[in-house]
Write an enzyme that holds these catalytic residues in place. Structure first.
Site, PDB file in Angstrom:
ATOM      1  CG  ASP A  46      35.120  24.507  28.660  1.00 50.29           C
ATOM      2  OD1 ASP A  46      35.139  25.599  28.891  1.00 50.29           O
ATOM      3  OD2 ASP A  46      36.015  23.651  28.685  1.00 50.29           O
ATOM      4  N   GLY A  47      34.824  27.339  26.849  1.00 47.50           N
ATOM      5  CA  GLY A  47      35.502  28.038  26.121  1.00 47.50           C
ATOM      6  C   GLY A  47      34.931  29.634  26.085  1.00 47.50           C
ATOM      7  NE  ARG A 102      40.770  35.500  28.152  1.00 46.01           N
ATOM      8  CZ  ARG A 102      40.225  34.824  28.922  1.00 46.01           C
ATOM      9  NH1 ARG A 102      39.018  35.190  29.955  1.00 46.01           N
ATOM     10  NH2 ARG A 102      40.185  33.450  28.998  1.00 46.01           N
ATOM     11  CE1 TYR A 113      37.881  38.981  32.584  1.00 46.45           C
ATOM     12  CE2 TYR A 113      38.166  36.644  33.484  1.00 46.45           C
ATOM     13  CZ  TYR A 113      37.778  37.515  32.453  1.00 46.45           C
ATOM     14  OH  TYR A 113      37.068  37.113  31.304  1.00 46.45           O
ATOM     15  CG  HIS A 119      28.684  31.217  30.124  1.00 47.05           C
ATOM     16  ND1 HIS A 119      29.589  32.050  30.720  1.00 47.05           N
ATOM     17  CD2 HIS A 119      29.156  29.781  30.338  1.00 47.05           C
ATOM     18  CE1 HIS A 119      30.507  31.466  30.986  1.00 47.05           C
ATOM     19  NE2 HIS A 119      30.392  30.299  31.045  1.00 47.05           N
TER      20      HIS A 119
END
Length: 382
Positions: A217-218, A224, A255, A213
């Site tokens: 953000d994002g 993906r 998920y 992480h």
């Protein structure tokens, strides 16, 4: 929905990166190999079909799949974007001719560049490239943005679930001071010749990134993109005719559940469940690609049967949008007028003709709620 918050204090809980063997992921090779072989059979069948189709149709399906990937990946995180703007941008970069281009959108352009680089540029991955993807993700986005764009976070990050009033902490990202070294390890894993099954490697790389992480953000969207990169490079794909994120979106609860189950404990690095689930999603994505192809063939036949001397350009354009699924929801006279920049009277005349010809059917409601749908029997009878 999962929320990400940056806090100033740490909490003592068990997380996957606290495992003494982190990040040495393991999995049940027999189970995963058996499932992977099923995927490869489906992939082979899908590849044979798409190798035989018209190059122009394959190019357009490639563009549509990338557009679906972008829109679904954003929607998984609760974000939305104009399908037409993304598709127009993708087609421009792939040199695909469009009769009618969508309004220019800098955000759609930026996101398109990210996905095109992830799927079309097979050069070695690097820290700078991942930072660039993060910049492309947020530089043109309206609204609240991370403080650090294109940079790793400089503080702790906590992920919680809840409705705002009552939230439950489900994960804490890797300590920020460890991020650069951990990311170098991940990038080395992605670039090196190790895991021979591209789909397995992509699922592990995506999971590993999410556990680190590294950004404020994002992280989900970048994870993906990393998975797409690994798949494209591993399978040497020049045309993408499926969207993994579209299937993840349809199974979003599973998920997040699997991600939480794995990351919110430190007892085991066994990611078998995560890999099996990703393989299942990939098989479904291949099946959907075949269904999309079949629908595209029917759509082509449908449009060729429409006489342009009978139907005007507005009608042809709207019938195409309704038939290919890019128009969602119920069509109304107001929507028709706005989308075609015509008067309500002209929109009403257009719709009435299509109702008479049984190309459209009424929703059954009256008054202001009156709406219309494409006749469901049209494509089925082709």
């Amino acid at each position: 929905m999962v929320h990400v918050r940056t806090l100033s204090r740490s909490r003592t809980m068990a997380y996957i990166w606290k495992n003494l063997d982190w990040p040495s992921f393991t999995y049940d090779e027999e189970q995963v190999t058996r499932q992977y072989e099923a995927y490869m059979l489906q992939k082979k069948a899908t590849d044979i079909v798409f190798a035989m189709i018209d190059p122009d149709m394959r190019d357009r399906m490639h563009a549509q799949s990338l557009t679906d990937e972008i829109r679904a990946s954003l929607e998984i995180e609760g974000e939305s974007i104009s399908y037409d703007s993304v598709y127009s941008s993708i087609c421009k970069h792939l040199d695909i001719y469009l009769e009618k281009k969508a309004k220019s959108d800098r955000y759609a352009e930026s996101i398109s560049m990210l996905v095109l680089d992830a799927t079309g540029n097979l050069d070695l991955l690097s820290t700078d490239r991942i930072h660039k993807w993060h910049s492309l993700l947020f530089s043109q986005m309206a609204g609240i943005k991370p403080r650090h764009i294109g940079e790793y976070r400089s503080g702790p990050v906590y992920i919680s679930k809840g409705n705002g009033r009552k939230e439950e902490l489900v994960y804490e990202g890797l300590p920020f001071e460890k991020i650069p070294r951990e990311m170098e390890q991940l990038i080395a894993f992605i670039n090196e010749e190790n895991e021979k099954k591209p789909l397995i490697k992509s699922a592990i790389a995506s999971l590993w990134f999410l556990c680190i992480h590294p950004f404020e953000d994002g992280n989900g969207r970048i994870s993906r993109a990393i998975a797409e990169y690994v798949l494209s490079k591993g399978f040497h794909e020049t045309h993408r005719v499926y969207s993994m994120s579209s299937l993840i979106l349809k199974n979003r609860d599973d998920y997040y559940r699997l991600l939480r189950e794995f990351s919110s404990q430190a007892e085991s690095l066994d990611c078998t469940k995560w890999l099996l689930w990703n393989i299942e999603i990939a098989i479904k994505a291949k099946l959907e690609a075949l269904n999309t192809y079949e629908r595209s063939v029917k759509l082509t036949r449908f449009m060729k049967n429409l006489d342009p001397s009978i139907y005007n350009s507005r009608q042809l354009s709207m019938l195409f949008k309704l038939a290919d699924g890019s128009f969602e929801g119920k069509l109304s006279t107001d929507k028709w007028a706005k989308m075609n920049k015509c008067s309500p009277a002209a929109a009403s005349r257009d719709i009435q003709q299509l109702l008479i010809e049984r190309l459209l059917v009424p929703s059954g409601e009256t008054g202001p709620k009156t709406g219309y749908f494409l006749n469901p029997n049209l494509l089925d009878n082709l």
